[in-house]
Design a protein around this motif. Structure first.
Motif, PDB file in Angstrom:
ATOM      1  N   TRP A   1      37.864  70.981 111.351  1.00  0.00           N
ATOM      2  CA  TRP A   1      36.651  71.697 111.787  1.00  0.00           C
ATOM      3  C   TRP A   1      36.814  73.218 111.688  1.00  0.00           C
ATOM      4  O   TRP A   1      35.876  73.921 111.347  1.00  0.00           O
TER       5      TRP A   1
ATOM      6  N   GLN B   1      33.832  61.239 111.474  1.00  0.00           N
ATOM      7  CA  GLN B   1      34.150  62.015 112.669  1.00  0.00           C
ATOM      8  C   GLN B   1      34.984  61.194 113.664  1.00  0.00           C
ATOM      9  O   GLN B   1      35.665  61.767 114.509  1.00  0.00           O
TER      10      GLN B   1
ATOM     11  N   ASN C   1      41.338  66.768 115.428  1.00  0.00           N
ATOM     12  CA  ASN C   1      41.050  68.149 115.806  1.00  0.00           C
ATOM     13  C   ASN C   1      41.309  68.467 117.270  1.00  0.00           C
ATOM     14  O   ASN C   1      41.576  69.614 117.611  1.00  0.00           O
TER      15      ASN C   1
END
Ligand code: PLP
Length: 363
Positions: free
Chosen positions: A227, A79, A86
């Motif tokens: 995502w 992440q 993102n």
């Protein structure tokens, strides 16, 4: 049966009732004739598991409908790359607060990908013994997001407040404190957490993301890090970490059964207070973290003498208190007392600390 009190920072203890349920369902999950490990992730029986896991987490954390809950692979560490990929598309910039090793890694990963990120505060000067002070005027007005690590697993520090970032989304790594106490999800744009500290076995990472933040991913974002793609596919773009999600579901149900996060917090405060009260009552052990930054989950302490710091975890192991050695970058000891650590484990640890101090006077 002989179980130790396992103070590991992660992977760490899981609640015994969860392990018992998993054991009882191992060979034949609810009449399916197979283990959850052996099921197709596209089967109706597994579909119910992942849906119940999400519903239970939503209930537990009081997650509003305008947030997506994703069950992903790659650990919290992947992440670190997914976040800028993102989110940074909105303005091309982002701010980071450096409160320990993992937030430093998150920052470096964004830099490595060539993004324009800025460190706005750090507690590195004092070896991360505190949470840096963040005020609204420190935040870049054109940042796409502000990234923080809410609980610093290695150093044993935690935010005792939620920084006010105004309209700029706050992104928080909660790997080592998620579901340890209630948190107001609406104060965050994104919350993410690897499971293996406080939620499930390693393998699944939870991402809770506000819907309006989806859709800014760079065009060349790898599918597995996108995502929106994951949300549109209900975390089933590819095979999800099926078994870890199943255990996470059992853990959420276990906490709901105890009385939810208010009750969990009450238990966690009781455990941490017992240990910190002892640390504050004596001068054999030193707790390096500033009091206003103390973690409920990871408690660090040292004797100040290398030889004793080495002896302590070795002796503790002999009485069933294991994995108390501190992280190599801090030294000394670290007791990780996540949700699954019973109060008795902490009492036994403090008893051991007293005995150790008496038996090993400092010359
Ligand atoms: C353990 C940890 C990580 C790394 O998690 P992985 O799942 O191993 O990638 C990141 N952040 C925090 C706060 C952690 O405790």
């Amino acid at each position: 049966m002989s179980r130790v009190f396992n103070f590991s920072a992660g992977p760490s203890m899981l609640p015994v009732p969860v392990l018992e349920t998993a054991a009882s369902e191992m060979l034949d999950y609810k009449g399916s004739g197979m283990s959850v490990m052996e099921m197709s992730h596209r089967s109706p029986v597994y579909d119910a598991i992942i849906k119940e896991a999400e519903a239970s987490l939503r209930k537990l954390m009081n997650i509003p409908d305008n947030y997506k809950v994703l069950f992903l692979q790659g650990g919290a560490s992947i992440q670190f790359a997914a976040i800028p990929l993102n989110l940074i598309g909105k303005t091309g910039k982002a701010d980071y607060v450096i409160s320990g090793q993992f937030s430093g890694k998150a920052f470096k990963e964004a830099q490595k990908l060539g993004f324009d990120v800025k460190s706005i505060a750090s507690s590195k000067d004092t070896n991360f013994d505190r949470i840096p002070v963040i005020t609204k005027d420190m935040i870049s007005p054109d940042a796409s997001y502000v990234h923080i690590c809410f609980n610093n697993t290695i150093y044993g520090t935690k935010y005792n407040y939620i920084p006010d970032t105004g309209n700029i989304p706050l992104v928080a790594d909660m790997s080592s404190c998620i579901i340890s106490e209630p948190v107001d999800v609406t104060k965050f744009g994104v919350i993410y957490a690897g499971a293996q500290k406080n939620m499930a076995p390693a393998g699944v990472t939870i991402v809770i993301v506000r819907e309006d933040l989806l859709g800014y991913a760079k065009e060349n974002t790898p599918s597995m890090l996108d995502w929106k793609l994951m949300a549109d596919n209900g975390s089933m773009y590819n095979t999800p970490p099926c078994y870890s999600i199943y255990i996470a579901k059992l853990v959420y149900e276990w906490i709901l059964g105890l009385g939810g996060l208010e009750k969990m917090q009450e238990i966690n405060i009781k455990k941490a207070k017992y240990l910190y009260d002892y640390l504050d009552s004596q001068d054999y052990y030193i707790a390096p973290v500033k009091k206003d930054s103390r973690s409920l989950m990871n408690v660090t302490f040292v004797t100040g003498i290398e030889e004793l710091d080495k002896k302590f975890p070795a002796e503790a192991e002999k009485v069933g208190l294991v994995n108390l050695k501190g992280h190599r970058s801090v030294g000394g000891m670290r007791a990780s007392i996540y949700n699954a650590m019973p109060y008795e484990g902490v009492v036994k640890l403090v008893d051991f600390m007293k005995n150790f101090a008496a038996a090993n006077p400092k010359k």
